[in-house]
Scaffold this motif. Sequence first.
Motif, PDB file in Angstrom:
ATOM      1  N   LYS A 142       0.792  -1.193  -0.035  1.00  0.00           N
ATOM      2  CA  LYS A 142       0.188  -0.002   0.091  1.00  0.00           C
ATOM      3  C   LYS A 142       0.893   1.146  -0.009  1.00  0.00           C
ATOM      4  O   LYS A 142       1.580   1.449   0.862  1.00  0.00           O
ATOM      5  CB  LYS A 142      -0.970   0.224   1.449  1.00  0.00           C
ATOM      6  CG  LYS A 142      -1.795  -1.166   1.291  1.00  0.00           C
ATOM      7  CD  LYS A 142      -2.430  -1.191   2.730  1.00  0.00           C
ATOM      8  CE  LYS A 142      -3.561  -0.503   3.099  1.00  0.00           C
ATOM      9  NZ  LYS A 142      -4.302  -0.819   4.244  1.00  0.00           N
ATOM     10  N   GLU A 143       0.540   2.217  -1.076  1.00  0.00           N
ATOM     11  CA  GLU A 143       1.432   3.430  -1.269  1.00  0.00           C
ATOM     12  C   GLU A 143       1.211   4.404  -0.079  1.00  0.00           C
ATOM     13  O   GLU A 143       2.105   5.095   0.240  1.00  0.00           O
ATOM     14  CB  GLU A 143       1.121   3.987  -2.492  1.00  0.00           C
ATOM     15  CG  GLU A 143       1.682   3.418  -3.582  1.00  0.00           C
ATOM     16  CD  GLU A 143       1.687   4.387  -4.887  1.00  0.00           C
ATOM     17  OE1 GLU A 143       1.049   5.567  -4.762  1.00  0.00           O
ATOM     18  OE2 GLU A 143       1.998   3.911  -5.962  1.00  0.00           O
ATOM     19  N   GLU A 144      -0.135   3.958   0.490  1.00  0.00           N
ATOM     20  CA  GLU A 144      -0.414   4.775   1.786  1.00  0.00           C
ATOM     21  C   GLU A 144       0.629   4.577   2.976  1.00  0.00           C
ATOM     22  O   GLU A 144       0.731   6.006   3.809  1.00  0.00           O
ATOM     23  CB  GLU A 144      -2.011   4.908   2.299  1.00  0.00           C
ATOM     24  CG  GLU A 144      -3.019   4.987   1.122  1.00  0.00           C
ATOM     25  CD  GLU A 144      -3.500   3.696   0.605  1.00  0.00           C
ATOM     26  OE1 GLU A 144      -2.509   2.737   0.291  1.00  0.00           O
ATOM     27  OE2 GLU A 144      -4.674   3.334   0.508  1.00  0.00           O
ATOM     28  N   VAL A 145       0.878   3.328   3.158  1.00  0.00           N
ATOM     29  CA  VAL A 145       1.840   3.197   4.150  1.00  0.00           C
ATOM     30  C   VAL A 145       3.259   4.147   4.125  1.00  0.00           C
ATOM     31  O   VAL A 145       3.735   4.507   4.949  1.00  0.00           O
ATOM     32  CB  VAL A 145       2.029   1.701   4.264  1.00  0.00           C
ATOM     33  CG1 VAL A 145       3.138   1.314   5.162  1.00  0.00           C
ATOM     34  CG2 VAL A 145       0.702   0.807   4.568  1.00  0.00           C
ATOM     35  N   ALA A 146       3.545   3.726   2.865  1.00  0.00           N
ATOM     36  CA  ALA A 146       5.045   4.565   2.541  1.00  0.00           C
ATOM     37  C   ALA A 146       5.047   6.069   2.529  1.00  0.00           C
ATOM     38  O   ALA A 146       5.763   6.706   3.416  1.00  0.00           O
ATOM     39  CB  ALA A 146       5.256   4.155   1.058  1.00  0.00           C
ATOM     40  N   ARG A 147       3.541   6.680   2.257  1.00  0.00           N
ATOM     41  CA  ARG A 147       3.520   8.179   2.499  1.00  0.00           C
ATOM     42  C   ARG A 147       3.380   8.254   3.959  1.00  0.00           C
ATOM     43  O   ARG A 147       3.967   9.101   4.479  1.00  0.00           O
ATOM     44  CB  ARG A 147       2.227   8.488   1.721  1.00  0.00           C
ATOM     45  CG  ARG A 147       2.587   8.568   0.286  1.00  0.00           C
ATOM     46  CD  ARG A 147       1.620   9.570  -0.421  1.00  0.00           C
ATOM     47  NE  ARG A 147       0.334   9.131  -0.303  1.00  0.00           N
ATOM     48  CZ  ARG A 147      -0.476   8.297  -1.235  1.00  0.00           C
ATOM     49  NH1 ARG A 147       0.306   7.882  -2.327  1.00  0.00           N
ATOM     50  NH2 ARG A 147      -1.453   7.873  -1.016  1.00  0.00           N
ATOM     51  N   MET A 148       2.606   7.436   4.696  1.00  0.00           N
ATOM     52  CA  MET A 148       2.242   7.712   5.922  1.00  0.00           C
ATOM     53  C   MET A 148       3.547   7.714   7.059  1.00  0.00           C
ATOM     54  O   MET A 148       3.910   8.455   7.871  1.00  0.00           O
ATOM     55  CB  MET A 148       1.517   6.641   6.706  1.00  0.00           C
ATOM     56  CG  MET A 148       0.905   6.552   7.972  1.00  0.00           C
ATOM     57  SD  MET A 148       2.124   5.574   9.159  1.00  0.00           S
ATOM     58  CE  MET A 148       1.527   4.105   8.617  1.00  0.00           C
ATOM     59  N   MET A 149       4.566   6.692   6.447  1.00  0.00           N
ATOM     60  CA  MET A 149       6.008   6.920   7.322  1.00  0.00           C
ATOM     61  C   MET A 149       6.774   7.890   6.823  1.00  0.00           C
ATOM     62  O   MET A 149       7.865   8.076   7.342  1.00  0.00           O
ATOM     63  CB  MET A 149       6.624   5.310   6.839  1.00  0.00           C
ATOM     64  CG  MET A 149       5.824   4.321   7.385  1.00  0.00           C
ATOM     65  SD  MET A 149       6.546   2.789   7.449  1.00  0.00           S
ATOM     66  CE  MET A 149       5.674   1.749   8.677  1.00  0.00           C
ATOM     67  N   GLY A 150       6.342   8.696   5.852  1.00  0.00           N
ATOM     68  CA  GLY A 150       7.227   9.851   5.517  1.00  0.00           C
ATOM     69  C   GLY A 150       8.296   9.636   4.812  1.00  0.00           C
ATOM     70  O   GLY A 150       9.375  10.412   5.074  1.00  0.00           O
ATOM     71  N   ALA A 151       8.501   8.983   4.045  1.00  0.00           N
ATOM     72  CA  ALA A 151       9.538   8.559   3.063  1.00  0.00           C
ATOM     73  C   ALA A 151       9.565   8.427   1.690  1.00  0.00           C
ATOM     74  O   ALA A 151       9.799   7.500   0.982  1.00  0.00           O
ATOM     75  CB  ALA A 151      10.311   6.973   3.626  1.00  0.00           C
ATOM     76  N   PRO A 152       8.807   9.310   0.925  1.00  0.00           N
ATOM     77  CA  PRO A 152       8.417   9.130  -0.449  1.00  0.00           C
ATOM     78  C   PRO A 152       9.801   9.271  -1.300  1.00  0.00           C
ATOM     79  O   PRO A 152       9.838   8.477  -2.315  1.00  0.00           O
ATOM     80  CB  PRO A 152       7.718  10.600  -0.497  1.00  0.00           C
ATOM     81  CG  PRO A 152       8.134  11.674   0.267  1.00  0.00           C
ATOM     82  CD  PRO A 152       8.327  10.651   1.608  1.00  0.00           C
ATOM     83  N   ASP A 153      10.951   9.961  -0.827  1.00  0.00           N
ATOM     84  CA  ASP A 153      12.088   9.620  -1.682  1.00  0.00           C
ATOM     85  C   ASP A 153      12.885   8.790  -1.841  1.00  0.00           C
ATOM     86  O   ASP A 153      13.666   8.329  -2.633  1.00  0.00           O
ATOM     87  CB  ASP A 153      12.801  11.109  -1.125  1.00  0.00           C
ATOM     88  CG  ASP A 153      12.410  12.370  -1.490  1.00  0.00           C
ATOM     89  OD1 ASP A 153      11.448  12.590  -2.275  1.00  0.00           O
ATOM     90  OD2 ASP A 153      12.575  13.381  -0.854  1.00  0.00           O
ATOM     91  N   ASN A 154      12.743   7.916  -0.541  1.00  0.00           N
ATOM     92  CA  ASN A 154      13.416   6.490  -0.548  1.00  0.00           C
ATOM     93  C   ASN A 154      12.587   5.419  -1.117  1.00  0.00           C
ATOM     94  O   ASN A 154      13.263   4.151  -0.894  1.00  0.00           O
ATOM     95  CB  ASN A 154      13.754   6.281   0.889  1.00  0.00           C
ATOM     96  CG  ASN A 154      15.017   7.277   1.259  1.00  0.00           C
ATOM     97  OD1 ASN A 154      16.000   7.387   0.433  1.00  0.00           O
ATOM     98  ND2 ASN A 154      14.943   7.676   2.673  1.00  0.00           N
ATOM     99  N   THR A 155      11.406   5.577  -1.513  1.00  0.00           N
ATOM    100  CA  THR A 155      10.437   4.563  -1.909  1.00  0.00           C
ATOM    101  C   THR A 155      11.194   3.809  -3.089  1.00  0.00           C
ATOM    102  O   THR A 155      11.411   4.377  -3.998  1.00  0.00           O
ATOM    103  CB  THR A 155       9.180   5.017  -2.019  1.00  0.00           C
ATOM    104  OG1 THR A 155       8.810   5.396  -0.735  1.00  0.00           O
ATOM    105  CG2 THR A 155       8.187   3.504  -2.249  1.00  0.00           C
TER     106      THR A 155
END
Length: 990
Positions: A351-364
């Motif tokens: 889930k992309e929401e999880v990646a965004r929620m963890m505040g790491a868009p540049d490291n995804t």
Amino acid sequence: MYIYVLTHFLFLATLIGLPFFPLQVDQFLMAEALISVLLEQLASITIQQVQQQVKLVVDVKKEVANLTHYFRAIEAVLKDAEERQVKEASVKLWLDDLKDVSNEMEDVLDDWNTEILRLQIETQEKEDGNALDTTKKKVCLCIPTAFFCSGQVSRVIFRRDIAQKIKDLNERLATIADIRQKFNLQYTKSSTEHIERQKTTSFVDQTFGRVDEKELLVGKLLSKSNPEGQSPIVIPIVGMGGIGKTTLSQLAYNDKRVQENFKDRIWVCVSDPFDELNIAKTILARLGGNVNSISSDLDAFFECLQKSIEGKKFLLVLDDVWNQDCMKWANLKLHLQKGAVGSKIIVTTRKEEVARMMGAPDNTINLKVLSDENCWSLFAGIAFANSNQDECRNLEPIGREIVKKCKGLPLVAKTLGGLMCCKKEKKEWQDVLSSEIWELHTMEQHVFQPLLLSYYDLTPMIKQCLLYCVTFPKDHVINRKVLIELWMSQGFLVSIGNKKKTIIDIGESYFDDLIRRSFFQNFKKDEFGDIEKCQMHDIVHDFLQYLTRNECLIVEFKGGEKRIELPADNKLSHLTIMFAPYSPFPFSFDHCQRLRTITTFNCKITSLSGELILQLKCVRTLNLSGNNIEEVPDEVGVLVHLRYLDLSSNRRLKKLPDSLCNLVNLQTLRVDGCDGLKKLPEAMGKLTSLQHLHAQGIRHLKLPKSIARLKSLRTLDLWVVIEGEGSGDVEGFRLSELRDMDELQGKLFIRFMGKLKDSAASDAEKAKLVNKKHLLHLVLAFNFDESKGNQSTIQEVVLNALQPNSNLESLQIRGYYGSTLYYPNWTSSLINLKSLTFSRCHVFYYVPLSVLGYLGSLERLRFERMFEVKKVGFEYSLDHQVILFPNLKQLEFDYFPEWEEWDHDENDATSSSPTCFMPRLSTLSIEYCFKLKTLPYFLPRKTPLLQNLIISRCFILSQSCKDRQGPEWSKISHIPNITIEAKIVQNDGV
């Protein structure tokens, strides 16, 4: 307003009626949500009936109350019934009866709603007086019965019939509700049991072609960069189930370089639910702590956790995270911040929401499918583990074909490899090759289980939207807007509670949710970066086929077949037809009259009979696009349940029947690319439910004046042609007819033909474009004709009268005539405008640019095919600091054959001007400007972000920049990527 909802019981009964694989799908939650929607729709109809002051159904409140009571009683035991029906035939029969009653009730309630809608139309016609008298002789509004006999309409639906059918079905539902007590079905609360999820460890069992991805991940783990002092840094790995997120993490986790860099490494299989206490226990245990000596209090564990990691550089893997609760994550991360600088956390999630929620868009890291060769290597390593060389050589050709079924998904390659490792005979391999993936027993547990977990995580409403996607063929490019309109036609987009969200808003949110959860891939975006099209992975399609195998059917014509008989007593609701030959419609629907969807792909159907149409009494969605149909039968007007009709790209189609205007429930009509179609039926105004009208690619399609009555119209995807003087079309569609269409969304195309009439400006003002706040894209096209005389003055007046709403995002003006390019006086009000294009404007001399510089949101500015322009200007006269074009990223000039020079102050190149031009410009394109000698003066020092310069077919200018030594080279020496003619120069900045 419309009754869509009970069609969802079709999916419900299908799924709960199947002997499912070892995992149970939560259908109880779906039923609960659907019944809630049904009750809301019933209440809506009750209110409408009262407002109309008629009694279509006697004792309506009593009937609704009874329906409410029975459905709630059945809802309470559906979960238990679903689990028991596999072993108890009587329970399965009970569920089948429920499905049948639900289907019939849907149609009757739709008839009920349609009758109310008919009354509304009649009332409106009375209020309009004799406005439609001219069309009544051509088209009479008849609402036919939902039941037909011997191919002929039996009679018009009487209100007493609707009432009687409601009562009969209510009695049948009461019987079903009573029978449930015989089975002693247990009451089940709305809470659901979670599917058992496979636990993962840090041990990697199989290496496969993820070399580049592994190096990328290891590089991020070993990186010493620490933006803004963050510790630990989070690295999410996002992808669909089975794509190899866990394996990639295992490969990096066990890499020697990573082991040497992180003394403390912890692997935690998180899954769902997200339990902070268990995660803290696992971390403490791996760090050598005695978790048994700590009280079960969460704060106590977190306190020990902080002490255990303080000053240590650690690597933590949180595998299979589903939780989107930012508070839970923030609480855990807070207690991990005591670790040393350089600590890292790998998170795998679907889930992309999880990646965004963890505040790491540049490291995804968004994980993609494997290449064909890597997929083959993974498969072969398992399938041929116990085979000799001769067996490998003999079976490899078939094996490579089998691997194509994997479509790059490593989980499928591993599963198929395991299936084939014990098969040594060529015939056994050939049997697997010829089978559908979803027909292979081993797929259920090993491949479909991970997909089921993702499916299970969806809301009930989104589940049915996903299931409907099986009506598309594999590899089909799915258009976002088309898909949402299809969902709408099936009644899947119903707002409960939130009345502010429109149906389209709901569809957009469902689509975005499926994207974020990796059900779609291969995205194509529009010029503003919004996803316009996508595809579905073949394995996801196979999974959906498995779930809906008794309700959805895809029929492919092969080997010259001209007709296929569908099996009797089938439960089909959705039929997809592919590769039908050049012949009349190749089916009879005698045995599947409950079809909700019929759609064709790559077919050449030439005709469909009225008798065939009369068999489709329940159809909601009819897609006949891309065929060779010349005529639509008049009988189409009896399809009162029809919401979506697609006749696009039937190039032989010359007219639509007047009976089409009887389809008062029709929401979407598509006739794009029907070249032979010259006009729409006169009584189109009766289609009061119509929201989307698509007719692109048809030249001079005449719109009837009655379209002005369609106040619910949201999409008018065609050229609104306004005839000029001498057209002879006195009663044609006028621009003022748009005045009440304030719900228009998306794009609007307006073309003025010939010499503008004296009334053009008045009509333009009456169109009230400024009130259409949902309109985001506008194209205004004038038809320049020298023989009609100079019309620049009246064009200016018309342009000024067509002021759009300030929400407009893109504007195109074509064919404007004048000595200097004219900008409407409302241009500065377009505070949200992102794209502006001027095309084929017959401007004789000058194009001023700086006037547009105050459009703060403008990102793209394009001028094309300006045949007479000699000068383009950046003139200004300011004595204070100002930024012109503050957000412009793309500036394009295409085909200015007479353009010779830029207009600016010659001394400005050396002066300290307070004006800043285009500080964010990244691309400048100049093409087919044969006489242009120089580049704009501001390039060397005022466009620091300029990355791309394109100079093509500009012969003089190209010579001035050629070989890094021309007179203009100094202006562009700082630009990284320069294309001169067809050659790309990687500039080192020297």
